[in-house]
Design an enzyme around this catalytic site. Sequence first.
Site, mmCIF file in Angstrom:
data_model
loop_
_atom_site.group_PDB
_atom_site.id
_atom_site.type_symbol
_atom_site.label_atom_id
_atom_site.label_comp_id
_atom_site.label_asym_id
_atom_site.label_seq_id
_atom_site.Cartn_x
_atom_site.Cartn_y
_atom_site.Cartn_z
ATOM 1 C CB CYS A 110 -0.907 -0.008 1.232
ATOM 2 S SG CYS A 110 -2.007 1.412 1.311
ATOM 3 C CG HIS A 153 -5.745 -2.006 -1.951
ATOM 4 N ND1 HIS A 153 -4.789 -2.722 -1.253
ATOM 5 C CD2 HIS A 153 -5.435 -0.698 -1.761
ATOM 6 C CE1 HIS A 153 -3.957 -1.891 -0.651
ATOM 7 N NE2 HIS A 153 -4.310 -0.649 -0.944
ATOM 8 C CD GLU A 154 -6.750 1.947 -4.373
ATOM 9 O OE1 GLU A 154 -6.769 2.734 -3.401
ATOM 10 O OE2 GLU A 154 -5.721 1.367 -4.755
ATOM 11 C CG HIS A 157 -7.363 2.736 1.149
ATOM 12 N ND1 HIS A 157 -6.636 2.650 2.312
ATOM 13 C CD2 HIS A 157 -6.538 2.289 0.157
ATOM 14 C CE1 HIS A 157 -5.427 2.163 2.037
ATOM 15 N NE2 HIS A 157 -5.342 1.933 0.739
HETATM 16 C C1 UDB Z 1 -0.117 0.020 -5.335
HETATM 17 N N1 UDB Z 1 1.319 -1.391 -6.609
HETATM 18 O O1 UDB Z 1 -0.064 0.939 -6.121
HETATM 19 F F1 UDB Z 1 0.173 -7.248 -9.355
HETATM 20 F F2 UDB Z 1 1.978 -4.588 -12.669
HETATM 21 C C2 UDB Z 1 1.007 -1.003 -5.256
HETATM 22 C C3 UDB Z 1 2.252 -0.486 -4.500
HETATM 23 C C4 UDB Z 1 1.862 -0.117 -3.077
HETATM 24 C C5 UDB Z 1 3.274 -1.603 -4.457
HETATM 25 C C6 UDB Z 1 2.864 0.734 -5.172
HETATM 26 C C7 UDB Z 1 1.117 -2.612 -7.112
HETATM 27 O O2 UDB Z 1 0.647 -3.527 -6.463
HETATM 28 N N2 UDB Z 1 1.467 -2.748 -8.431
HETATM 29 C C8 UDB Z 1 1.307 -3.821 -9.241
HETATM 30 C C9 UDB Z 1 0.769 -5.032 -8.834
HETATM 31 C C10 UDB Z 1 0.681 -6.089 -9.728
HETATM 32 C C11 UDB Z 1 1.076 -5.935 -11.017
HETATM 33 C C12 UDB Z 1 1.587 -4.723 -11.405
HETATM 34 C C13 UDB Z 1 1.710 -3.672 -10.542
HETATM 35 N N3 UDB Z 1 -1.172 -0.092 -4.499
HETATM 36 C C14 UDB Z 1 -2.142 1.003 -4.501
HETATM 37 C C15 UDB Z 1 -2.550 1.478 -3.151
HETATM 38 O O3 UDB Z 1 -1.891 1.407 -2.124
HETATM 39 N N4 UDB Z 1 -3.743 2.027 -3.127
HETATM 40 O O4 UDB Z 1 -4.325 2.416 -2.008
HETATM 41 C C16 UDB Z 1 -1.454 -1.266 -3.683
HETATM 42 C C17 UDB Z 1 -2.040 -2.399 -4.537
HETATM 43 C C18 UDB Z 1 -2.212 -3.685 -3.724
HETATM 44 C C19 UDB Z 1 -3.294 -4.458 -4.407
HETATM 45 C C20 UDB Z 1 -3.958 -3.546 -5.365
HETATM 46 C C21 UDB Z 1 -3.418 -2.171 -5.091
HETATM 47 ZN ZN ZN Z 2 -3.659 1.257 -0.307
#
Ligand code: UDB
Ligand code: ZN
Length: 180
Positions: A110, A153-154, A157
């Site tokens: 996250c 996930h969003e 939140h």
């Molecule tokens: C993310 N990115 O943006 F399976 F190509 C995460 C971070 C926290 C590691 C930056 C991510 O999971 N990227 C990803 C995953 C894959 C394939 C790919 C890229 N978030 C968003 C966030 O914290 N929103 O509140 C967390 C993710 C965890 C599951 C979905 C969102």
């Molecule tokens: Zn998050």
Amino acid sequence: MITMKDIVREGHPVLRQIAKEVTLPASKEEKKILQKMLEFVKNSQDPEIAEKYDLRPGIGLAAPQIGVSKRMFAVHVTDEQDQLYSMGLFNPKIISHSIEETHLDGGEGCLSVDRDILGDVPRYARITVKGTTLDDKEVTLRLRGLVAIVFQHELDHLNGIMFYDRIEGFKDKLKKELPN
Ligand code: UDB
Ligand code: ZN
């Protein structure tokens, strides 16, 4: 522009609040904020911009993560069929879901959590989401795979839920590791 210093980290109470519905149509100010959130997720995936501003490459961002307790989030993510979901949504809601569950291999992270937390985060395999876009269109989306996981996930939140709340045994494990 939004950078990592604008993103609140775990421990901040806003991440535990139930975000408020946005009165539709969203105001200019609310649209501006959501547009900036969408810009952040796009920027964070641009290698040059991400390097210059030290952004973690994000695929989604919910308003509480920038301290705004309103029901809106932005995603910029490509599914397994190479289809891009790049949008901001107001008042997103799961209107139906599969019984079948799934999880992201390797667990979740996250943008508001600066540590690695291991464990499967159970999610619905398929969901149908309703919401309103930045251009005031009501949309119904049928989602699966990574895109469905990001939306859940969003959405969590917006309800004050962190991904690790859903890891089985996580709270008990913490107690063992940190007795008293
Ligand atoms: C993310 N990115 O943006 F399976 F190509 C995460 C971070 C926290 C590691 C930056 C991510 O999971 N990227 C990803 C995953 C894959 C394939 C790919 C890229 N978030 C968003 C966030 O914290 N929103 O509140 C967390 C993710 C965890 C599951 C979905 C969102
Ligand atoms: Zn998050």
